[in-house]
Design a protein around this motif. Structure first.
Motif, short mmCIF file in Angstrom:
data_model
loop_
_atom_site.label_atom_id
_atom_site.label_comp_id
_atom_site.label_asym_id
_atom_site.label_seq_id
_atom_site.Cartn_x
_atom_site.Cartn_y
_atom_site.Cartn_z
N ARG A 159 16.20 0.33 -2.62
CA ARG A 159 16.70 0.45 -1.10
C ARG A 159 17.00 1.59 -0.68
NH1 ARG A 159 22.04 0.67 0.83
NH2 ARG A 159 22.84 0.52 -1.32
N LEU A 160 17.56 2.72 -1.53
CA LEU A 160 17.52 3.85 -1.24
C LEU A 160 16.62 4.93 -1.07
CD1 LEU A 160 21.26 4.14 -2.31
CD2 LEU A 160 20.80 3.92 -0.22
N VAL A 161 15.78 4.80 -2.36
CA VAL A 161 14.71 6.06 -2.47
C VAL A 161 13.20 5.30 -2.16
CG1 VAL A 161 13.83 7.33 -4.45
CG2 VAL A 161 16.43 7.10 -4.33
N VAL A 162 12.97 4.41 -3.04
CA VAL A 162 11.55 3.83 -2.85
C VAL A 162 11.18 3.27 -1.67
CG1 VAL A 162 9.94 2.50 -4.28
CG2 VAL A 162 11.54 3.58 -5.45
N LEU A 163 11.93 2.20 -1.01
CA LEU A 163 11.52 1.64 -0.28
C LEU A 163 11.41 2.29 1.24
CD1 LEU A 163 10.39 -1.27 0.32
CD2 LEU A 163 12.71 -1.93 1.04
N PRO A 164 12.31 3.22 1.53
CA PRO A 164 12.30 3.73 2.87
C PRO A 164 11.10 4.81 2.65
CG PRO A 164 14.38 3.90 1.96
CD PRO A 164 13.77 3.31 0.80
N GLN A 165 10.58 5.43 1.95
CA GLN A 165 9.55 6.22 1.45
C GLN A 165 8.14 5.42 1.71
OE1 GLN A 165 9.45 9.65 -1.28
NE2 GLN A 165 11.32 8.53 -1.98
N ALA A 166 8.14 4.10 1.11
CA ALA A 166 6.99 3.31 1.25
C ALA A 166 6.73 2.69 2.65
CB ALA A 166 7.10 2.12 0.33
N GLY B 269 0.83 -1.15 0.12
CA GLY B 269 0.06 -0.24 0.06
C GLY B 269 0.93 1.05 0.11
N GLY B 270 1.95 1.23 0.81
CA GLY B 270 2.82 2.44 0.81
C GLY B 270 3.57 2.57 -0.48
N LEU B 271 3.92 1.43 -1.26
CA LEU B 271 4.69 1.45 -2.73
C LEU B 271 3.68 2.22 -3.65
CD1 LEU B 271 6.84 -1.59 -2.70
CD2 LEU B 271 7.46 0.50 -2.82
N LEU B 272 2.29 1.46 -3.54
CA LEU B 272 1.51 2.03 -4.53
C LEU B 272 1.16 3.52 -4.36
CD1 LEU B 272 -0.82 -0.98 -4.73
CD2 LEU B 272 0.88 -0.28 -6.31
N SER B 273 1.19 4.17 -3.06
CA SER B 273 0.88 5.69 -2.82
C SER B 273 1.96 6.33 -3.39
CB SER B 273 0.54 5.65 -1.49
OG SER B 273 1.77 5.70 -0.63
N LEU B 274 3.25 5.99 -3.67
CA LEU B 274 4.17 6.96 -3.98
C LEU B 274 4.23 7.32 -5.46
CD1 LEU B 274 7.49 5.14 -2.88
CD2 LEU B 274 6.24 7.18 -1.90
N PRO B 275 4.47 8.62 -5.68
CA PRO B 275 4.35 9.10 -6.88
C PRO B 275 5.33 8.24 -8.00
CG PRO B 275 4.64 10.79 -5.50
CD PRO B 275 4.75 9.63 -4.88
N ALA B 276 4.89 7.85 -9.29
CA ALA B 276 6.09 7.11 -10.27
C ALA B 276 7.29 7.83 -10.35
CB ALA B 276 5.33 7.08 -11.61
N GLY B 277 7.29 9.21 -10.23
CA GLY B 277 8.35 10.18 -10.29
C GLY B 277 9.66 9.77 -9.37
N GLN B 278 9.29 9.14 -8.32
CA GLN B 278 10.39 8.85 -7.43
C GLN B 278 11.21 7.65 -7.99
OE1 GLN B 278 10.91 10.10 -4.42
NE2 GLN B 278 9.30 11.73 -4.72
N GLY B 279 10.75 6.66 -8.53
CA GLY B 279 11.53 5.53 -9.12
C GLY B 279 12.09 6.07 -10.41
N GLU B 280 11.44 6.98 -11.23
CA GLU B 280 11.91 7.48 -12.43
C GLU B 280 13.25 8.35 -12.05
OE1 GLU B 280 8.72 9.37 -14.31
OE2 GLU B 280 7.54 7.27 -14.66
N ALA B 281 12.95 9.28 -10.97
CA ALA B 281 13.95 10.22 -10.51
C ALA B 281 15.45 9.33 -10.49
CB ALA B 281 13.73 10.86 -9.53
N ALA B 282 15.25 8.39 -9.57
CA ALA B 282 16.33 7.35 -9.19
C ALA B 282 16.85 6.65 -10.57
CB ALA B 282 15.80 6.32 -8.15
N ASN B 283 16.36 6.33 -11.37
CA ASN B 283 16.92 5.63 -12.67
C ASN B 283 17.40 6.70 -13.06
OD1 ASN B 283 15.67 3.16 -12.08
ND2 ASN B 283 13.51 3.71 -13.11
N SER B 284 17.00 8.10 -13.36
CA SER B 284 17.86 8.95 -13.90
C SER B 284 19.13 9.42 -13.68
CB SER B 284 16.98 10.25 -14.17
OG SER B 284 16.86 11.13 -12.83
#
Length: 356
Positions: free
Chosen positions: A271-278, A246-261
């Motif tokens: 480990r560093l961006v998505v999961l801590p926020q979720a 539920g926490g992962l699905l509530s994150l904006p897609a831009g978080q993962g895209e920014a990490a990839n960029s």
């Protein structure tokens, strides 16, 4: 401080008597609270039989019977564990409680501050030492059959260890379920979570106790405590997985895209961006699942493991004390109330810290 309290009191009185219906409900609630408080004071203080009084006095009054608690407290806490060896389960209980408090303090940023490796090492050491002390058979310690692991230590072992192992498993299930590179893996993780959450906990416990030993190779056995622990880990992992999803699905897609960029790999971004926020967004539901897992551990009594509630029932099974069930259950209830209140307080503080 006094001004703030007075302001809250005036606001509460104004809202509580804002209409005739609100006033009637407020007076009714106040009267009910006063009646409960009076009954509690009579039972706890005015009609209580104190430890220095004769136990026979308990039969002449309806108040709290302290002689019962002083005589049966070790049975309630440690059950049928050998009486002369009860220093070992007492040490295990203290270690696990301190470990839980230390971990909670780390989560809210209070000292002593340890890094993840140090905290993990302490967890491994304390859990391993707990099983050594409870079971014995090594280092000159007298062996004790797991059937006699009762009361508070078994409650703490099953709840704390199960949660400690179930949470990382829940994280892995979540990551397997939300990834899109391997559809079969996502389907398997989704099926596992939905099936496990769709069956009662007692069913999982019975599978762990009666089915799991049948799947082991010939000559290999597993104690009821370990089988129950395995069942609890796999059961609670599915609830943690759904909370984190539920926490992962509530994150904006831009978080993962920014990490990839930034050139991060999938695991680095996770480990560093998505999961801590979720996890931060999932804190309310995670704390709720944690407290539920802790309390639901009492259901193990159904499969023959005597936790704190079962040893409380043992204590007034003695014909001499058959009228003192209330004292035993009040002691158990007080333990659960204090421990759950502490966990709730940690959860609120985590939520405040994440919001600031």
């Amino acid at each position: 401080m006094n001004f703030t309290f007075a302001a809250h009191l005036r606001t509460g009185l104004r809202e509580g008597f804002s209409s005739p219906l609100a006033a009637a409900l407020s007076l009714l609630t106040g009267g009910l609270i006063a009646a409960i408080a009076w009954v509690s004071i009579r039972w706890l203080l005015l009609e209580a039989v104190w430890p220095w009084q004769e136990a026979d006095a308990c039969r002449e009054t309806a108040g709290l019977c302290w002689p019962f608690l002083t005589e049966k407290v070790r049975l309630i806490l440690f059950g049928t564990y050998p009486y002369d060896l009860q220093a070992r389960p007492a040490a295990v209980s203290v270690m696990l409680c301190l470990l839980a408090i230390l971990t909670c303090r780390q989560m809210v940023g209070k000292p002593p501050r340890l890094n993840a490796g140090q905290l993990a090492a302490i967890w491994v050491l304390v859990i391993g030492l707990s099983f050594v002390l409870m079971g014995g058979g090594v280092f000159g310690l007298q062996a004790v059959d797991p059937v006699r692991w009762n009361g508070l230590p078994i409650l703490l072992i099953l709840s704390i260890v199960a949660v400690a192992l179930a949470f990382p498993l829940g994280v892995l299930l979540t990551l397997a379920r939300v990834q899109t590179s391997h559809p079969i893996l996502a389907l398997l993780a989704s099926s596992y979570v939905e099936i496990t959450r769709g069956v009662p906990m007692l069913t999982v416990l019975f599978v762990g106790i009666f089915v799991l030993p049948l799947t082991l190779p010939a000559g290999v056995s597993i104690s009821p405590v370990m089988a129950t622990l395995v069942a609890l880990v796999f059961f609670h992992a599915s609830y943690f997985a759904e909370d984190i999803r539920g926490g992962l699905l509530s994150l904006p897609a831009g978080q993962g895209e920014a990490a990839n960029s930034l050139g991060m790999t999938y695991w680095q971004a996770t480990r560093l961006v998505v999961l801590p926020q979720a996890i931060r967004r999932s804190l309310p539901s995670l704390v709720n699942s944690l407290i539920g897992a802790y309390k639901d551990t009492s259901l193990v009594v159904v499969v023959g493991i005597h936790d704190l509630t079962a040893t409380a029932r043992m204590s007034f099974g003695d014909p001499e004390w058959r009228d003192n069930a209330l004292e035993a259950y009040v002691l158990v209830g007080l333990w659960f109330f204090l421990s759950c209140a502490y966990l709730s307080g940690i959860g609120r503080q985590l939520h405040r810290n994440s919001a600031s």
